[in-house]
Scaffold this active site. Structure first.
Site, PDB file in Angstrom:
ATOM      1  N   ASP A  71      38.459 -16.929  17.728  1.00  0.00           N
ATOM      2  CA  ASP A  71      37.435 -17.947  17.509  1.00  0.00           C
ATOM      3  C   ASP A  71      37.833 -19.226  18.249  1.00  0.00           C
ATOM      4  OD1 ASP A  71      34.961 -18.548  15.483  1.00  0.00           O
ATOM      5  OD2 ASP A  71      36.178 -20.341  15.791  1.00  0.00           O
ATOM      6  N   GLU A  73      37.571 -23.073  19.758  1.00  0.00           N
ATOM      7  CA  GLU A  73      36.964 -24.384  19.615  1.00  0.00           C
ATOM      8  C   GLU A  73      36.954 -25.016  21.006  1.00  0.00           C
ATOM      9  OE1 GLU A  73      35.440 -25.229  16.932  1.00  0.00           O
ATOM     10  OE2 GLU A  73      36.227 -23.488  15.846  1.00  0.00           O
ATOM     11  N   ASP A 170      31.707 -16.805  22.196  1.00  0.00           N
ATOM     12  CA  ASP A 170      33.097 -16.951  22.642  1.00  0.00           C
ATOM     13  C   ASP A 170      33.386 -16.156  23.915  1.00  0.00           C
ATOM     14  OD1 ASP A 170      34.698 -18.219  20.030  1.00  0.00           O
ATOM     15  OD2 ASP A 170      32.971 -16.995  19.492  1.00  0.00           O
ATOM     16  N   HIS A 228      35.021 -24.792  11.280  1.00  0.00           N
ATOM     17  CA  HIS A 228      35.176 -25.173  12.685  1.00  0.00           C
ATOM     18  C   HIS A 228      36.628 -25.465  13.078  1.00  0.00           C
ATOM     19  CE1 HIS A 228      30.873 -25.105  13.112  1.00  0.00           C
ATOM     20  NE2 HIS A 228      30.732 -26.004  12.142  1.00  0.00           N
ATOM     21  N   ASP A 233      38.809 -20.256  10.915  1.00  0.00           N
ATOM     22  CA  ASP A 233      37.660 -19.365  11.098  1.00  0.00           C
ATOM     23  C   ASP A 233      38.134 -17.927  11.331  1.00  0.00           C
ATOM     24  OD1 ASP A 233      35.898 -21.421  10.735  1.00  0.00           O
ATOM     25  OD2 ASP A 233      35.315 -21.612  12.832  1.00  0.00           O
TER      26      ASP A 233
END
Length: 258
Positions: A71, A73, A170, A228, A233
């Site tokens: 995941d 960011e 992603d 987030h 996550d």
């Protein structure tokens, strides 16, 4: 083949333990018999059979040896900045037999096009400027991912693994888009994945409009950590997968081949 041998050995030893109990139970007091069973169970666990026997009794086998939960960011603002750049790169290696986390890869990444994080980005992700300043570039992080994949045995052709993400962004948009911008190749193992939202909708019959929050709510799970946060996550994704697997769901690739 190794997994099959391991499972077969576990079944054999479990049957052997059962027969031993039947043979000695008329001869031994209950307390001694209980202690005997406990000792044998610990011995089996010390050789790695405990988890396999528990897994066999709790949910059906998956199609993959390992799930790689990911995941990202990325840099962001309102209105959105372009190009976006990955600033957190976490991966959890989830054992497909036990659905437990076996290993973690987690690095922060130095953005180069927009090196200064926006207040919106920090508020959303919890990532402050000091967490990305001086960190490796995306190219360097991708090299370390490859080293980690090799160390974990995930590049062995006989080992079946697949990435899992919450949505297609992603690996369909973010990583290939940034790699194209920087002129970097995308490793083949990033080109197939399981979209957890699709898997959840197949299993539960409803689409999770709010992603992880809806999936946790639908499965009566507590949300782990901060929304987030990439690594948090990933932990939520892993927890949802484990819960669905225990309900008998078999995960399949959802992405189309590149």
């Amino acid at each position: 083949m190794i997994a099959l041998l391991h499972t077969g050995a576990a079944k054999f030893l479990q049957n052997l333990l059962s027969r031993a109990r039947q043979a000695v139970s008329p001869l031994l007091p209950a307390g001694v018999l209980k202690g005997f069973s406990s000792i044998v169970s610990r011995k089996l666990a010390s050789h790695g059979f405990g988890a396999s026997m528990a897994a066999m009794s709790s949910f059906p086998p998956q199609r993959y040896h390992y799930f790689l939960v990911l995941d990202f960011e990325a840099t962001c603002d309102k209105p959105q900045i372009h190009p976006q750049e990955i600033i957190e790169f976490p991966i959890l290696k989830l054992n497909g037999r036990t659905m437990e986390i076996e290993s973690t890869f987690h690095m922060y990444v130095q953005p180069v096009v927009h090196p200064q994080l926006t207040p919106f980005c920090t508020e959303l992700t919890g990532i402050i400027q000091g967490m990305v300043d001086g960190q490796p570039s995306l190219q360097q992080v991708l090299e370390r991912v490859d080293e980690w994949m090799a160390k974990e045995g995930l590049l062995d052709p006989s080992v079946k693994s697949i990435f899992v993400t919450c949505g297609d962004w992603d690996l369909k948009v973010m990583l290939p888009g940034q790699c194209q911008y920087l002129g970097l190749p995308v490793a083949d193992y990033f080109k197939q994945w399981i979209n957890l939202k699709k898997a959840y909708s197949f299993a539960m019959g409803s689409w999770p409009k709010n992603g992880l929050l809806d999936m946790n709510k639908g499965l009566n799970l507590q949300h782990i950590g901060r929304p987030h946060s990439g690594i948090d996550d990933c932990k939520n994704i892993a927890n949802i997968m484990k819960t669905l697997a225990h309900r008998g769901f078999i995960f399949k690739q959802t992405s189309k081949p590149f």
